[in-house]
Design an enzyme around this catalytic site. Structure first.
Site, PDB file in Angstrom:
ATOM      1  N   CYS A  93       0.793  -1.193  -0.073  1.00 20.15           N
ATOM      2  CA  CYS A  93      -0.184   0.108   0.110  1.00 20.15           C
ATOM      3  C   CYS A  93       1.065   1.098   0.099  1.00 20.15           C
ATOM      4  CB  CYS A  93      -0.952  -0.060   0.975  1.00 20.15           C
ATOM      5  SG  CYS A  93      -0.189   0.132   2.752  1.00 20.15           S
ATOM      6  N   CYS A 167      -1.796   2.093  -3.875  1.00 12.23           N
ATOM      7  CA  CYS A 167      -0.747   2.838  -4.240  1.00 12.23           C
ATOM      8  C   CYS A 167      -0.502   3.161  -5.813  1.00 12.23           C
ATOM      9  CB  CYS A 167       0.554   2.031  -3.855  1.00 12.23           C
ATOM     10  SG  CYS A 167       0.696   0.266  -4.432  1.00 12.23           S
ATOM     11  N   CYS A 171       3.002   1.446  -7.579  1.00 11.36           N
ATOM     12  CA  CYS A 171       3.110   0.162  -7.176  1.00 11.36           C
ATOM     13  C   CYS A 171       3.997  -0.527  -8.271  1.00 11.36           C
ATOM     14  CB  CYS A 171       1.785  -0.903  -7.017  1.00 11.36           C
ATOM     15  SG  CYS A 171       1.255  -0.502  -5.361  1.00 11.36           S
TER      16      CYS A 171
END
Length: 219
Positions: A93, A167, A171
């Site tokens: 996250c 995210c 990510c």
């Protein structure tokens, strides 16, 4: 040990000793797979990851050792030097302070020794959300010992499944991994009452994931 001069000057004698002890311990664990330079590089780069945002510097060597150990295990799997064959899931996250920590907590609690879970954040926070810690404690799961940490290439590459939680484009994406986005409210700034529904949703998702991975639930 190789480390930049500025960082060395900032370390106390106790911290230098602690890092030296950590390097010795990691060399005992991984010396048959990696050279001294690789192990020390991972330890020192792990230290640097936390040094810029730590509030309690006395714990930095311990955090660096723990993170370096995780990274070296991941690298060993990626390079085919060590693989226990267990499914490995990475929860990501933004701050690695709430959702991903709760998910990892449930995963480890339910899977026991039958699978491996890691977590990370694109912009790691300072500490794990205390309200999330309290919410998980209600379920008998202690995540108070966890700490926000970044993701690294070797950790992502070693994961069989990467679960992302808000995210976005930050990510990491590597081919060959299974990716899944869990849309969950961010518990940051919420009290325990508001976090409970998020916690329970995470538990349901983790249980479903374990079933899909054919992992025997230990609890």
């Amino acid at each position: 040990m190789t480390q930049n001069i500025e960082t060395i000057r900032e370390l106390s004698i106790d911290q230098r000793l602690a890092l030296k002890t950590a390097a010795t311990q990691l060399l005992t664990e991984f010396g048959d797979m990696f050279g001294v330079e690789t192990i020390e590089r991972f330890l020192h780069s792990s230290y640097d990851q936390f040094a810029g945002r730590a509030t309690v510097v006395n714990f930095l060597p311990l955090l660096a050792e723990r993170f370096a150990r995780q990274r070296l295990r991941a690298l060993a799997k990626v390079e085919g030097k060590s693989d226990n064959g267990l499914p490995t899931v990475l929860f990501l996250c933004t701050h690695n302070a709430g959702r991903s920590q709760m998910a990892m907590g449930f995963f480890e609690h339910l899977a026991g020794d039958n699978a491996v879970a890691w977590s990370g954040g694109s912009e790691p926070g300072i500490s794990v959300n205390s309200e999330a810690v309290a919410a998980m404690a209600e379920r008998g799961i202690d995540i108070s010992h966890e700490y926000p940490k970044p993701w690294t290439d070797e950790v992502v590459r070693a994961a069989d499944v990467v679960i992302t939680m808000g995210c976005g484009d930050a990510c990491p994406v590597f081919p060959g991994r299974r990716y899944e986005e869990w849309v969950l409210a961010d518990p940051a700034g919420l009290d325990v009452d508001a976090i409970r529904p998020i916690r329970d949703d995470i538990e349901r998702r983790v249980r479903a994931l374990l079933e899909e991975l054919d992992v025997t639930v230990a609890a």
